[in-house]
Design a protein around this motif. Structure first.
Motif, mmCIF file in Angstrom:
data_model
loop_
_atom_site.group_PDB
_atom_site.id
_atom_site.type_symbol
_atom_site.label_atom_id
_atom_site.label_comp_id
_atom_site.label_asym_id
_atom_site.label_seq_id
_atom_site.Cartn_x
_atom_site.Cartn_y
_atom_site.Cartn_z
ATOM 1 N N ARG A 224 -5.616 0.934 -4.574
ATOM 2 C CA ARG A 224 -5.291 0.643 -6.477
ATOM 3 C C ARG A 224 -3.702 1.331 -6.625
ATOM 4 O O ARG A 224 -3.203 1.046 -6.828
ATOM 5 N N THR A 225 -3.779 2.440 -5.164
ATOM 6 C CA THR A 225 -2.494 3.189 -5.443
ATOM 7 C C THR A 225 -1.118 2.133 -5.186
ATOM 8 O O THR A 225 -0.422 2.218 -5.279
ATOM 9 N N THR A 226 -1.199 1.776 -3.924
ATOM 10 C CA THR A 226 0.030 0.315 -3.473
ATOM 11 C C THR A 226 0.088 -0.675 -4.089
ATOM 12 O O THR A 226 1.114 -1.230 -4.196
ATOM 13 N N LEU A 227 -0.780 -1.429 -4.930
ATOM 14 C CA LEU A 227 -0.902 -2.319 -5.854
ATOM 15 C C LEU A 227 -1.033 -2.475 -7.074
ATOM 16 O O LEU A 227 -1.245 -3.403 -7.765
ATOM 17 N N ALA A 228 -0.573 -1.374 -7.258
ATOM 18 C CA ALA A 228 -0.770 -0.992 -9.133
ATOM 19 C C ALA A 228 0.125 -1.803 -9.742
ATOM 20 O O ALA A 228 -0.523 -2.234 -11.268
ATOM 21 N N THR A 229 0.925 -1.874 -9.536
ATOM 22 C CA THR A 229 2.391 -2.804 -10.181
ATOM 23 C C THR A 229 1.319 -4.116 -10.809
ATOM 24 O O THR A 229 2.578 -4.413 -11.402
ATOM 25 N N PHE A 230 1.125 -4.758 -9.202
ATOM 26 C CA PHE A 230 0.495 -5.986 -9.202
ATOM 27 C C PHE A 230 -0.895 -5.864 -10.695
ATOM 28 O O PHE A 230 -0.970 -7.706 -10.878
ATOM 29 N N ARG A 231 -1.348 -5.103 -10.496
ATOM 30 C CA ARG A 231 -2.350 -5.471 -11.839
ATOM 31 C C ARG A 231 -1.890 -4.764 -13.068
ATOM 32 O O ARG A 231 -2.228 -5.863 -13.790
ATOM 33 N N ASN A 232 -1.128 -4.213 -13.398
ATOM 34 C CA ASN A 232 -0.722 -3.592 -15.276
ATOM 35 C C ASN A 232 0.302 -2.806 -14.962
ATOM 36 O O ASN A 232 0.434 -1.672 -15.338
ATOM 37 N N GLY B 93 0.989 -16.652 -0.746
ATOM 38 C CA GLY B 93 2.024 -17.139 -0.322
ATOM 39 C C GLY B 93 2.333 -16.622 1.167
ATOM 40 O O GLY B 93 1.458 -16.749 2.208
ATOM 41 N N ASN B 94 3.209 -16.165 1.881
ATOM 42 C CA ASN B 94 3.995 -16.387 3.090
ATOM 43 C C ASN B 94 3.507 -15.081 3.407
ATOM 44 O O ASN B 94 3.385 -15.091 4.857
ATOM 45 N N GLN B 95 2.373 -14.293 2.587
ATOM 46 C CA GLN B 95 2.323 -12.859 3.559
ATOM 47 C C GLN B 95 3.406 -12.002 4.322
ATOM 48 O O GLN B 95 2.752 -11.471 5.413
ATOM 49 N N VAL B 96 4.578 -11.936 3.451
ATOM 50 C CA VAL B 96 5.625 -10.992 4.537
ATOM 51 C C VAL B 96 4.857 -9.529 4.069
ATOM 52 O O VAL B 96 5.784 -8.662 5.018
ATOM 53 N N ASP B 97 4.244 -9.357 3.624
ATOM 54 C CA ASP B 97 3.792 -7.803 3.138
ATOM 55 C C ASP B 97 2.727 -7.371 2.483
ATOM 56 O O ASP B 97 1.588 -7.283 3.352
ATOM 57 N N VAL B 98 2.418 -7.892 0.883
ATOM 58 C CA VAL B 98 1.035 -8.068 1.068
ATOM 59 C C VAL B 98 -0.195 -8.836 1.525
ATOM 60 O O VAL B 98 0.438 -10.151 1.363
ATOM 61 N N THR B 99 -0.881 -8.647 2.421
ATOM 62 C CA THR B 99 -1.945 -9.655 2.649
ATOM 63 C C THR B 99 -3.099 -10.196 1.799
ATOM 64 O O THR B 99 -3.103 -9.555 1.204
#
Length: 698
Positions: free
Chosen positions: A10-18, A193-199
């Motif tokens: 939730r901390t690392t991916l929060a920007t992709f949620r809301n 996609g290519n998963q260069v970071d978020v997997t």
């Protein structure tokens, strides 16, 4: 485990949620361009967040004035969508980072090629991470979140409860479209996609506390860290979210290379299926199957077992349904006498009551018969699910005047299913009708083919019966001796309790004579250093005495050359069954263990069961149940049963050994001769693992 995963992601991916704001770089007013769909989707969430559009010509897009550069966007940035030519991506990223961007969605593909530098994408990803941001993609289809009105992808999405994480954007889009056709909506969509970071694994973990997501659809083409993926799938299962997996890898090219039969006799999908069993997930073969299973899991309660009552308004359709259900592992069993008597009281005299139940026209005479029979069957303790097959769902479509009556029966069926907490599944000859739409909404899964209905129900039963298992890894150890041949392999395996016949190292005729005096005839002569001895004449059986052993040695050493040979007592016990026990390291999932029918014809029969290691005795027992040859172990045509418990102990020991010793690459015992008095292995191979980055540490 679940709470830590949720908090971390939730901390690392929060920007992709809301995100607080979305900036689409490369926005377009042209409906044929990616930039248009991204801008249009972003603007749908403008009531929840700031939306900025960047277009080189500062065009007005969907009534929104764009700005020509990232630098012209007012204030700090949050989520930035990259839809610009590949050569421009690094500059845009750096400008956005300077303005505080915390996340990037990389739609653009071909960055390495455009920059003429392999690895350029990953270099850019490292720069993004070093500055405290993350990137999804590049080369992805986008993201969608129904809960936060975040739509940054091509196309339209129907809101619902199915979370989709896909390595292929277009395949993920196909899943969303197929789901919409069945009345299922999407809660979140992430194309990695290519998963260069978020997997994909991170995107999955981020669904654990996503309230709108109830079932997860996962498509991946590779498992970089399989055991971490398993932990994530288990975490989702623990919070009540079942995962349906679609992957690839059935081809010969996908199999890992192996010196032993252990690798040659199993496929990459065997390993993935084993991982699903550990995780409590399920694998399907096609996008359509994934959606069919998702509908069952989303709409109906999971069955408590595999016993199904089939109800047909056609004898032929009922019989076919029973066969198809059985082929999928479901049990269509005779009903109790009491239930049959109650059914007989409400059906015509020529109705079939043995399961499948043939209504014999009763449904046409009184449509409520469908509901009455289903209610009776749902109340039966020996029935875990009811499957209706045939015409129901078509009455109102073909005769609108009775549509209301049919819909009332549909409501009654749905109520009965909820009251008893058991699934009712409908196979209808009609693809779509008002009744079918209604009964779906009420929680009764409907299918146009009996194969799809059986697959959905069988998959739900498998999910319910398999909660997964914890992989408890042993403490790592070491083995101080080289693993350079049969005798060395024997010595290692004997250290964990595997039994072998007595044997002696021989390198000359004199050694043969001395060894024959110490061992009991008949003998076996083996070339110590050869893995597949039978293929090259490296083993001779049934040597009756010392003279026969000497002659065999002279002939074998002349053909194969000087080296280490082994004279071994031959196992002559009666009533033995030959098995193979093997273990190896899968590149993605780490140690696996295999059990199957053994001997020189092991690869011909390919009767094997595979699990992730280590395994416990109950898991090995379940592996045995999956073998076609299991009847040989319990007594066949009057032969005595063999010591299955000792075979189970042997498999457990081998699975523990490969987990405990990082230097072990493969272990194979073939054949393992299992007799009434226990297990004796009469050949073994242990290879050295050259990769120090062993998977079991993950």
């Amino acid at each position: 485990m679940t709470e830590s995963y949720v908090a971390d992601h939730r901390t690392t991916l929060a920007t992709f949620r809301n995100p607080e704001s979305v900036t689409v770089v490369g926005a377009s007013a042209d409906p044929t361009k990616w930039g248009y769909w991204l801008a249009r989707g972003a603007l749908k969430g403008a009531h929840r967040r700031e939306v900025h559009l960047v277009n080189a010509r500062a065009a007005v897009i969907e009534g929104k004035q764009s700005v020509p550069t990232v630098g012209d966007v007012p204030g700090e940035l949050d989520l930035v969508v990259l839809c610009v030519p590949a050569v421009s991506v690094p500059q845009v990223v750096r400008e956005a980072l300077d303005k505080g961007a915390r996340g990037f969605l990389g739609i653009t593909a071909g960055i390495d090629r455009a920059l003429g530098r392999p690895g350029a994408e990953r270099e850019l990803a490292r720069e993004i991470r070093d500055r405290g941001a993350r990137i999804v993609g590049p080369n992805c289809l986008g993201i969608y979140d129904a809960a936060t009105d975040l739509q940054l992808a091509w196309g339209e999405f129907t809101p619902g409860s199915l979370g989709i994480v896909s390595q292929s954007g277009q395949l993920g889009s196909e899943l969303a479209n197929l789901a919409a056709e069945r009345g299922l909506g999407v809660s979140r969509f992430v194309s990695v996609g290519n998963q260069v970071d978020v997997t994909a694994e991170e995107a999955l973990a981020d669904l654990a506390d996503h309230e709108q997501t109830r079932v997860v659809a996962l498509y991946v083409e590779s498992f970089v860290d399989g055991r971490r993926m398993i932990r994530t799938l288990r975490a989702l299962r623990e919070v009540g979210k079942h995962t349906i997996l679609l992957t690839v890898g059935a081809s010969e090219a996908s199999r890992s290379a192996a010196r032993s039969h252990t690798g040659a006799m199993t496929s990459a999908l065997d390993v993935v299926d084993a991982a699903c069993r550990v995780a409590g997930a399920i694998r399907v073969d096609t996008p359509a199957q994934l959606v069919e299973v998702a509908q069952m899991v989303l709409d109906a309660p999971l069955p408590r077992g595999s016993r199904v009552a089939v109800v047909g308004d056609s004898g032929g359709q009922g019989a076919v349904a029973a066969d198809v259900m059985g082929a999928h592992g479901l049990r269509v069993e005779r009903l109790s006498d009491a239930t049959r008597r109650r059914l007989a009281s409400m059906l015509p005299a020529d109705a079939g009551l043995n399961n499948p139940i043939d209504l014999a026209g009763a449904g046409e005479q009184d449509m409520t018969t469908y509901a009455a029979v289903a209610e009776e069957l749902l109340a039966e303790e020996t029935v875990d699910a009811v499957a209706l097959t045939g015409y129901f769902g078509s009455y109102g479509f073909h005769t609108p005047s009775i549509s209301g009556e049919e819909k009332e029966v549909a409501r009654r069926l749905a109520v009965a299913a909820k009251q008893h907490g058991k699934p009712v599944v409908l196979h209808s000859m009609c693809r779509e009708s008002e009744t079918i739409s209604l009964i779906r909404e009420l929680g009764v899964p409907t299918y146009h083919t009996i194969e799809a209905a059986a697959l959905g129900l069988a998959s739900a039963a498998r999910i319910a019966s398999n909660p997964g298992r914890e992989l408890v890894l042993p403490e790592p150890g070491s083995w101080p001796h080289p693993l350079d041949g049969y005798l060395a392999s024997r010595r290692l395996l004997q250290s964990v309790g595997v039994r072998f016949p007595d044997a002696e190292l021989v390198e000359s005729v004199d050694d043969i004579v001395r060894a024959a005096q110490r061992l009991r005839a008949p003998y076996v002569l083996k070339a110590d250093w050869i893995a597949h001895k039978t293929d090259v004449g490296g083993v001779v059986l049934g040597l009756a005495d010392a003279d026969a052993a000497r002659k065999a040695f002279e002939k074998m050493s002349a053909a194969l050359g000087p080296g280490r040979y082994v004279l071994e007592e031959m196992d002559t016990r009666a009533d033995t069954v030959e098995m193979i026990v093997g273990a190896r390291r899968d590149p993605s999932f780490g140690p696996v263990v295999m059990l199957g029918a053994g001997g020189v014809q092991a690869e011909l029969f390919r009767d094997t069961a595979l699990e992730l290691a280590p395994v416990d005795p109950p898991t090995v027992t379940e592996m045995l149940e999956r073998l076609r040859s299991r009847a040989l172990l319990t007594g066949w045509r009057g032969r005595p049963a063999v010591d299955v418990d000792d075979l189970v102990r042997t498999v457990v020991a081998v699975s523990t050994l490969i987990c405990r010793l990082p230097q072990c690459g493969e272990i194979e015992l073939n054949p393992v001769r299992v007799g009434p008095d226990g297990v004796i292995a009469v050949d073994a191979l242990v290879t050295t693992h050259l990769d120090d980055n062993s998977q079991e540490d993950r």
